[in-house]
Design an enzyme around this catalytic site. Structure first.
Site, PDB file in Angstrom:
ATOM      1  N   ASP A  96      -1.259  -1.761   2.865  1.00 42.37           N
ATOM      2  CA  ASP A  96      -1.501  -1.086   3.962  1.00 42.37           C
ATOM      3  C   ASP A  96      -2.872  -0.105   3.468  1.00 42.37           C
ATOM      4  O   ASP A  96      -2.809   0.197   2.719  1.00 42.37           O
ATOM      5  CB  ASP A  96      -0.368   0.068   2.798  1.00 42.37           C
ATOM      6  N   ASP A  98      -4.982   2.634   5.191  1.00 40.78           N
ATOM      7  CA  ASP A  98      -4.933   3.758   5.751  1.00 40.78           C
ATOM      8  C   ASP A  98      -5.731   4.923   5.378  1.00 40.78           C
ATOM      9  O   ASP A  98      -6.366   4.615   4.543  1.00 40.78           O
ATOM     10  CB  ASP A  98      -3.662   4.172   4.953  1.00 40.78           C
ATOM     11  N   ASP A 303      -3.831   0.426  -0.609  1.00 41.06           N
ATOM     12  CA  ASP A 303      -2.865   1.355  -0.960  1.00 41.06           C
ATOM     13  C   ASP A 303      -1.815   0.523  -2.054  1.00 41.06           C
ATOM     14  O   ASP A 303      -1.153   0.050  -2.022  1.00 41.06           O
ATOM     15  CB  ASP A 303      -1.996   2.608  -0.014  1.00 41.06           C
TER      16      ASP A 303
END
Lengths: 404, 330
Positions: A96, A98, A303
């Site tokens: 992920d 982000d 992440d």
């Protein structure tokens, strides 16, 4: 201007989208857990399993959820209420990216953030997942998350059974966490005496693989930059690193760049030699600098909890993101470069007919390549922009629209 | 082959050629085999190693080979998690020692039997997923993946390291296979041996002191956590707050969930499913949140602080104790 009227509008729009969309379903979807959030009621409804594509579709049309998730894990009984009863069978490896987790993009405007994260994504995929980890492009499912980042789902059988701690090692690799200088610059005994061996450090090579190759590149790049700088600037640059004072900076500089062209330290360095420092401590400082510079340049940030969690729910590709109204878009690697979320991720179901909305504040943003400057108060915007602004909590439906 | 009895071809050999289970268990001709099987288990338990049997003559060879299934039947008859672990560790350690004197072809053969994805010519290229599976619990930094030469999915390893990875895989295979289902015939024939090992296992667990925690340095652990560990090892009940604090502590200093699980498996009221769940919850594998242990003041209010030592007086959190001790010793 009831809040619920805005929600009703969004529910209607989302339902419209799901009606006309062939939804993506992950491989072995009957073994996946599904989870949802709704415009009304703030809880995640999870522990749901579906047996057929039709069941999924019916659920989406009935409930028009604001967020749709599925599990990276495969379960024997995905619908069971507790993790113990589900019977874990394995999980995809998820990354992920982000805006929240990439410090250097903080504070940048939205469009700029999305662009920077895309660059991170490309490097993660090309340098780490394809090169170092050797995954095939077909093993990867890349998506724009619909929000402020990207996801990569890795579905190679080799990763399915990895445990949380094993996945954390993969994150550490990508982030360069725990990288030791000695792993790139290997010790090599050059002489054995009665008192033990005398060691020298070997230069990492460009084809060593993994971080050794990166440290090689990082060192060459750093030294190359120093060489281009006026001496004063180079000394200052060296002095920025911890533990390097004026004297040491000067010594490192002269070891590298003084002498006749062709036989200077830097020339030997380029031949892969590392034995020209008058003192080991200068060499050791340069080693540390090289590692630091390398990490700063080549580490990628993902992440960690998402990747390490073997029971994570992750956004379903082709579903809509309830905080933007954009689609979770599936991207081939080759499509990533030219992908612009705010241009390409609005579903065709949301048209351009004007919708009257009430803005809580001035808004200035480029959507579908159209610069939109709006003032606080009542105004007409194209449908897709209305959905976007409402999902983000920047606008509400006007009373006139409510009565329609 | 006698030195690597866990391999598939060894068990095929036994199945194909040699005695029936009944003969192996009861016939006087196999008395020595049974004795050797017993001593395999006993030395594993008492000394943490497996004796090197003779393999010079064919008879020696067969005896050594057959003592392995006997040993496994005894271990299974007792069925104790601690015994299984200790025995498997000793067998795997023995296999590693033996492998170091074997050539690359043979090591390749073992690795294939263990299902490894690898290539070998001088150096070894091992797929990173197998590498992670069997190295993640090794705490030394030079085992971390980030410090490996990884390219195209494969980690480049020296032969010694590869053999060390194989040792871990062997141990896991053995642990996963045990206990075997043992029928009444086996239990009856090996009754005395099983009873003796059972008793010895219990004694051993009694003595199994805090000092035995292996991968972590016991001297770095603060008194509160040391007391909790000792209590578990002595089979005393500890309250839920104590379990939570200890699990979170051990997780934070880098013990794997498996190792924490093993520690609790010594506990008298040990429940496998529940313990696994609790550890998974605290370590974040289930909950997604990694917990840290309570700070000293909370430990005191739970009644879990046995009274501070000198270092305790300077800190406010049990984890700092561990960190500071670690720095001092380097």
């Amino acid at each position: 201007m009831e809040k619920s009227a805005t929600e009703d509008f969004l529910i209607r729009m989302f339902r419209e989208y799901y009606k006309g969309t062939r939804l993506y379903l992950p491989n072995e979807f009957t073994h996946r857990e599904f989870g949802f959030m709704f415009f009304k009621g703030g809880y995640v409804q999870r522990h749901l399993g579906f047996k057929t594509r039709n069941e999924v579709k019916r659920f989406l049309l009935d409930r028009a959820p604001s967020h749709v998730y599925y599990s990276s894990a495969y379960y024997e009984r995905p619908g069971a209420g507790t993790m113990d009863e589900k019977g874990w069978l394995g999980a995809d490896l998820i990354f992920d990216l982000d805006a929240d987790h990439i410090p250097r993009v903080k504070g940048l405007p939205f469009e700029r953030q999305l662009h920077e994260i895309k660059l991170e994504l490309m490097s993660l995929v090309d340098d780490f997942l394809l090169d170092d980890f050797g995954f095939a492009e077909d093993d990867l499912l890349i998506t724009f998350s619909g929000g402020r980042g990207y996801h990569v789902h890795v579905r190679s059988p080799s990763v399915r059974s990895l445990t949380g701690p094993e996945r954390r090692e993969i994150v550490d690799f990508i982030q360069g966490t725990g990288l030791e200088a000695e792993s790139a610059f290997r010790k090599k005994a050059i002489d054995r005496t009665h008192f033990g061996s005398i060691f020298t450090l070997e230069m990492p090579k460009h084809d060593d693989g993994g971080w050794s190759s990166r440290v090689h590149k990082g060192l060459m790049d750093f030294v190359g930059r120093l060489e281009q700088m006026p001496k004063e600037e180079a000394l200052e640059k060296l002095g920025e690193f911890e533990g390097i004072g004026e004297k040491t900076a000067g010594e490192i500089y002269s070891s590298l760049f003084e002498g006749e062209a062709g036989v200077r330290g830097v020339d030997r360095l380029r031949e892969g030699r590392f034995d020209f420092f008058p003192k080991d401590s200068y060499r050791n400082h340069l080693v540390k600098v090289a590692v630091k510079h390398t990490l700063g340049t080549y580490r990628r940030q993902v992440d960690e909890p998402v990747t390490a969690d073997i029971r994570r729910l992750i956004r379903l590709p082709t579903s809509l993101h309830g905080k933007s109204g954009m689609r979770v878009v599936i991207l081939q690697r080759g499509e990533v470069d030219d992908f612009v979320p705010l241009r390409d991720a609005f579903p065709g179901a949301f048209g351009s007919d004007p919708v009257e909305v009430v803005l809580e504040q001035d808004v200035s943003i480029t959507l579908k390549e159209e610069k939109i400057n709006l003032h606080e108060g009542i105004t007409d915007v194209p449908e897709f922009a209305a959905v976007f602004l409402m999902c983000r909590g920047l606008a509400k439906l006007s009373q006139k629209e409510e009565r329609k | 082959m006698a030195r690597f009895p866990f391999l598939e071809d060894a068990s095929e050999f036994i199945r194909g050629e040699r005695p029936t289970l009944e003969e192996l268990l009861l016939h006087p001709a196999y008395e020595e085999v049974r004795r050797d099987g017993m001593s395999r288990v006993r030395t594993a338990l008492e000394e943490g190693r497996i004796p090197d049997g003779e393999t010079r003559t064919e008879a020696d060879f067969l005896r050594e080979l057959l003592s392995y299934p006997i040993a496994r039947m005894i271990v299974s008859g007792v069925g104790d998690a601690y015994l299984i672990r200790r025995y498997s560790l000793a067998e795997a350690e023995k296999a590693r020692r033996n492998m170091t004197s074997e050539d690359n072809d043979f090591i390749s053969h073992v690795a294939k039997d263990l299902g490894m994805d690898f290539r070998m010519d001088g150096l070894v290229l091992l797929h990173f997923s197998d590498y992670l599976r069997y190295s993640v619990q090794m705490k030394s930094k030079d085992w971390k993946l980030v410090n490996q030469r990884l390219a195209d999915g494969y980690v480049r390893l020296g032969r010694d390291r590869f053999v060390r990875v194989l040792q871990e895989a062997i141990q896991r295979r053995m642990e996963s296979e045990l206990p075997l289902a043992v029928n009444d015939q086996i239990l009856g024939a090996l009754e005395d041996k099983i009873a003796e090992i059972d008793k010895l296992t219990e004694e051993k667990k009694e003595q199994y002191k805090v000092e035995d925690m292996g991968r972590i340095r016991i001297t770095r652990i603060p008194p509160c956590m040391r007391d909790l560990i000792r209590a578990i090892q002595l089979g005393k009940h500890i309250p839920h707050t104590g379990r939570f604090a200890l699990t979170a502590f051990l997780h934070n200093i880098g013990l794997s969930s498996d190792d924490i699980f093993r520690l609790y498996s010594l506990s008298p009221d040990f429940q496998e499913g529940k313990t696994k769940y609790q550890i998974g919850h605290i370590s974040g594998e289930i909950s997604g949140t990694e917990y840290t242990p309570p700070e000293c003041s909370t430990m005191q209010s739970y009644g879990l602080c046995p009274g501070p030592d000198d270092l305790c007086k300077r800190i406010k959190h049990p984890l700092n104790y561990y960190r500071i001790k670690g720095k001092k010793r380097g």
